[in-house]
Design a protein around this motif. Structure first.
Motif, short mmCIF file in Angstrom:
data_model
loop_
_atom_site.label_atom_id
_atom_site.label_comp_id
_atom_site.label_asym_id
_atom_site.label_seq_id
_atom_site.Cartn_x
_atom_site.Cartn_y
_atom_site.Cartn_z
N ASP A 106 56.38 70.14 117.20
CA ASP A 106 56.47 69.06 117.87
C ASP A 106 57.79 68.39 117.64
OD1 ASP A 106 54.31 69.77 119.44
OD2 ASP A 106 53.03 68.44 118.05
N GLY A 107 58.44 67.66 118.70
CA GLY A 107 59.48 66.69 118.25
C GLY A 107 59.00 65.24 118.04
N VAL A 108 59.55 64.54 116.97
CA VAL A 108 59.21 63.31 116.35
C VAL A 108 60.24 62.27 116.73
CG1 VAL A 108 58.53 61.98 114.55
CG2 VAL A 108 57.52 64.29 114.86
N LEU A 109 59.98 61.35 117.41
CA LEU A 109 61.02 60.17 117.26
C LEU A 109 60.33 58.82 116.95
CD1 LEU A 109 63.06 60.61 120.40
CD2 LEU A 109 63.97 61.02 118.21
N ALA A 110 60.79 57.98 115.95
CA ALA A 110 60.10 56.62 115.73
C ALA A 110 60.08 55.96 116.90
CB ALA A 110 61.09 56.00 114.73
N PRO A 111 58.93 55.24 117.06
CA PRO A 111 58.76 54.50 118.40
C PRO A 111 59.94 53.88 118.99
CG PRO A 111 56.76 54.48 117.00
CD PRO A 111 58.01 55.23 116.09
N ARG A 112 60.59 52.89 118.16
CA ARG A 112 61.34 52.16 118.52
C ARG A 112 62.65 52.76 118.78
NH1 ARG A 112 60.92 50.13 113.18
NH2 ARG A 112 62.97 49.86 111.84
N VAL A 113 63.00 54.03 118.23
CA VAL A 113 64.24 54.85 118.70
C VAL A 113 63.84 55.56 120.06
CG1 VAL A 113 65.50 56.77 117.78
CG2 VAL A 113 64.54 55.23 116.20
N ASP A 171 62.15 53.32 106.61
CA ASP A 171 61.05 52.30 106.35
C ASP A 171 59.77 52.40 106.94
OD1 ASP A 171 61.67 51.61 108.71
OD2 ASP A 171 62.34 49.58 108.65
N ALA A 172 59.38 53.79 107.51
CA ALA A 172 58.49 53.99 108.32
C ALA A 172 56.95 54.02 107.27
CB ALA A 172 58.38 55.41 108.86
N GLU A 173 55.97 53.57 108.00
CA GLU A 173 54.74 53.63 107.10
C GLU A 173 54.53 54.95 106.56
OE1 GLU A 173 53.25 51.03 106.27
OE2 GLU A 173 54.34 49.60 107.48
N ARG A 174 53.64 55.05 105.40
CA ARG A 174 53.24 56.35 104.81
C ARG A 174 52.71 57.25 105.72
NH1 ARG A 174 48.72 58.31 102.39
NH2 ARG A 174 48.91 59.81 100.62
N HIS A 175 51.56 56.82 106.53
CA HIS A 175 51.01 57.68 107.70
C HIS A 175 51.94 58.39 108.55
CE1 HIS A 175 50.66 53.91 109.90
NE2 HIS A 175 50.73 54.48 110.83
N GLU A 176 52.98 57.32 109.01
CA GLU A 176 53.94 57.83 109.99
C GLU A 176 54.73 58.96 109.50
OE1 GLU A 176 54.97 53.87 112.47
OE2 GLU A 176 55.91 54.11 110.51
N LEU A 177 55.05 58.88 108.24
CA LEU A 177 55.82 59.90 107.66
C LEU A 177 55.24 61.29 107.52
CD1 LEU A 177 58.31 61.09 106.10
CD2 LEU A 177 57.08 60.05 103.70
N LEU A 178 54.02 61.07 107.11
CA LEU A 178 53.10 62.33 106.96
C LEU A 178 52.84 62.80 108.33
CD1 LEU A 178 50.56 61.00 104.44
CD2 LEU A 178 52.28 62.51 103.97
N SER A 179 52.44 62.23 109.19
CA SER A 179 52.29 62.57 110.68
C SER A 179 53.54 63.38 111.30
CB SER A 179 51.87 61.22 111.49
OG SER A 179 51.97 61.99 112.75
N ALA A 180 54.58 62.78 110.77
CA ALA A 180 55.99 63.32 111.44
C ALA A 180 56.20 64.79 110.78
CB ALA A 180 57.19 62.38 111.16
N VAL A 181 56.00 64.90 109.30
CA VAL A 181 56.26 66.14 108.87
C VAL A 181 55.28 67.12 109.25
CG1 VAL A 181 56.07 67.20 106.67
CG2 VAL A 181 56.99 65.09 106.55
N ARG A 182 54.01 66.81 109.35
CA ARG A 182 53.04 67.78 110.09
C ARG A 182 53.66 68.31 111.69
NH1 ARG A 182 49.01 64.24 106.99
NH2 ARG A 182 48.78 65.25 105.15
N ALA A 183 53.92 67.15 112.27
CA ALA A 183 54.07 67.41 113.65
C ALA A 183 55.35 68.26 113.66
CB ALA A 183 54.38 66.21 114.28
N VAL A 184 56.42 68.01 113.12
CA VAL A 184 57.73 68.76 113.13
C VAL A 184 57.41 70.33 112.89
CG1 VAL A 184 60.05 69.10 111.91
CG2 VAL A 184 59.48 66.84 112.87
N HIS A 185 56.54 70.40 111.75
CA HIS A 185 56.14 71.64 111.25
C HIS A 185 55.46 72.51 112.35
CE1 HIS A 185 53.29 74.67 109.13
NE2 HIS A 185 54.50 74.97 108.64
N ALA A 191 68.19 69.03 114.89
CA ALA A 191 67.27 68.27 114.15
C ALA A 191 65.76 68.12 115.03
CB ALA A 191 67.60 66.93 113.54
N SER A 192 64.72 68.32 114.51
CA SER A 192 63.67 68.32 115.31
C SER A 192 63.03 66.93 115.35
CB SER A 192 62.48 69.45 114.88
OG SER A 192 62.96 70.94 115.25
N GLY A 193 63.45 65.94 114.56
CA GLY A 193 62.73 64.70 114.60
C GLY A 193 63.55 63.75 113.83
#
Length: 221
Positions: free
Chosen positions: A125-132, A108-122, A101-103
């Motif tokens: 870039d790797g994506v991790l939730a900040p508290r993870v 429960d992530a915010e909407r903007h976090e989800l959208l940003s993560a999808v675009r980053a993975v595409h 997995a790349s992210g």
């Protein structure tokens, strides 16, 4: 016009898939091309639909998200998997990341976090939730300390890297963003991106998450 990012939603709860679809389809550059309710269906749909990004639940009946991630990444290396879960970091989610997995993002992530993560993975870039992020690093380093799977003799992955690339590699392993790396080494973010790209290529890593794991397995950090 740029083609939209093609998405496959995988979750055993239809209402959750519906919620994600509503958010994602509202974006002009994103398109949900299919859904799956378990891992077996996800593998089959990934083969026929060839999505750019799969949003993958971890805990599902039958074939779970870990096995499905591994199968999809092996068969379709250009397809990225973004793991979505309700848990901060459990055994299943960590194993999914190790499976390719790349992210990793919490549901429960915010909407903007989800959208940003999808675009980053595409874009690779790797994506991790900040508290993870810290939990993942602690997990891998803990395996080293305990003599777990990440321990043992591992070839030095930095042998082919320049001095600056080794510095950037170590900074990535510490969880720093490109902006933070740029600030630390007094570089522009575009220069950092270039260094990151070269490190990824030389080490044969898929993304930043796998650079982190590789660095800890090799004892670089």
């Amino acid at each position: 016009m740029t083609e939209p990012i093609r998405l496959l939603l995988v979750d055993d709860q239809a209402l959750i898939r519906l919620g994600f679809r509503m958010v994602l389809d509202a974006e002009a550059d994103l398109e949900v091309v299919g859904e799956a309710g378990d891992g077996a269906e996800a593998i089959a749909r990934a083969a026929t639909l060839r999505p750019d990004v799969v949003l993958m639940d971890v805990r599902m009946p039958g074939i779970d998200g870990i096995a499905a991630t591994d199968a999809i990444v092996r068969s379709h290396p250009d397809t990225r998997v973004l793991v979505l879960t309700t848990f901060d970091l459990d055994e299943y989610a960590f194993a999914a990341i190790r499976a390719g997995a790349s992210g990793f993002l919490l549901k429960d992530a915010e909407r903007h976090e989800l959208l940003s993560a999808v675009r980053a993975v595409h874009r690779g870039d790797g994506v991790l939730a900040p508290r993870v992020t810290r939990a993942l690093l602690d997990r891998v380093s803990g395996q080293l300390d305990a003599g777990g799977p990440a321990s043992g003799a591992v070839a030095d992955p930095t042998a082919e890297l320049t001095e600056r690339e080794r510095e950037v590699f170590a900074a990535i392993a510490q969880g720093l963003t490109n902006g933070e790396i740029a600030e630390r080494f007094f570089l522009s973010e575009s220069t950092v991106k270039t260094h990151v790209g070269r490190v990824l290529a030389k080490l044969g890593a898929r993304d930043r998450i796998h650079l982190v794991i590789l660095a800890y397995e090799a004892g670089v950090v």
